[in-house]
Design an enzyme around this catalytic site. Sequence first.
Site, PDB file in Angstrom:
ATOM      1  N   CYS A 126      -2.680 -82.960  -1.831  1.00  0.00           N
ATOM      2  CA  CYS A 126      -3.221 -81.682  -1.375  1.00  0.00           C
ATOM      3  C   CYS A 126      -4.412 -81.909  -0.422  1.00  0.00           C
ATOM      4  CB  CYS A 126      -3.572 -80.778  -2.547  1.00  0.00           C
ATOM      5  SG  CYS A 126      -3.824 -79.054  -2.042  1.00  0.00           S
TER       6      CYS A 126
ATOM      7  N   HIS B  99       1.376 -80.651  -5.564  1.00  0.00           N
ATOM      8  CA  HIS B  99       0.672 -81.229  -6.719  1.00  0.00           C
ATOM      9  C   HIS B  99       1.682 -81.864  -7.675  1.00  0.00           C
ATOM     10  CE1 HIS B  99      -3.442 -79.827  -6.025  1.00  0.00           C
ATOM     11  NE2 HIS B  99      -2.849 -78.825  -5.380  1.00  0.00           N
TER      12      HIS B  99
ATOM     13  N   GLU C 235       1.188 -83.790 -10.091  1.00  0.00           N
ATOM     14  CA  GLU C 235       0.697 -83.813 -11.471  1.00  0.00           C
ATOM     15  C   GLU C 235       1.054 -82.532 -12.210  1.00  0.00           C
ATOM     16  OE1 GLU C 235      -2.719 -81.989  -9.130  1.00  0.00           O
ATOM     17  OE2 GLU C 235      -1.108 -83.416  -8.769  1.00  0.00           O
TER      18      GLU C 235
END
Length: 193
Positions: free
Chosen positions: A76, A164, A166
Site C-alpha cells: 500500500c 493488503h 495481510e
Amino acid sequence: LVVDFGAQHAQLIARRVREADVYSEIVPHDLTAQEFASRAPSGIIFSGGPASVHVDGAPRIDPGVYELGVPILGICYGAQLVAHQRGGTVGRYERGEYGRTDLTVIEPGALLVDAGSGTHPVWMSHFDAITEPPAGAVVTASSADAPVAAFEAPDAGLYAVQFHPEASPGPHDSSHLFEQFVVLMDKAREVAS
C-alpha cells in the site's frame, strides 16, 4: 524487518511473516541505512500507512536501504513509496479504493506466482495510486482505480502490491504472498553467498 509507516496492520504483517516460519521485528521508518544493515535483515517489508507521498513531511526511508541487497516488499503506502523513491509515478486520484476490490493479475511474476492470471478479490485501502512503476519494473497486476496494483523488479529486489495481503480474502491471501516473499528472500541469500 517490517518498517512501520503508521499502518493499522504492522503487527498483523509481522505475524504473517512469523506464520511463514521467519523471525520478524517491527522497526520505525526513520532508521538509517546503516542501522538497517547492522540488523542484517533477510528481507524488508514496508507497511501501509495513512500518508500520501505527495505531502510535505510524509514518512520516507533512507534511500541507502535500497542498496542493501536484500529483497524489499512494499505494501500500500509502502508500494507507493518504493515507486516514488525509485523513479516511478504516484498519481492522485479523485476516487480511491476501499474494501474488497477485484485485482486483475496481468503477469504473475515471482511474487504472485501462486495466483495465476485472472481476477482475484483483494483488500484495498488507498486514495493515491501508482500510475508508472520504476524503470526496469514489470506491472504484474491492476485494478479499476490502480493501474499499477502490483509490480516487481527482481534484479533490484523490489516487489510491491497496492493491496493488503495481510488482510486479503481469496486464493491469493496473506499466507501465499508472504510465503512467496520468503522464497524470494531465500533465493537472494543463496545468490549472495
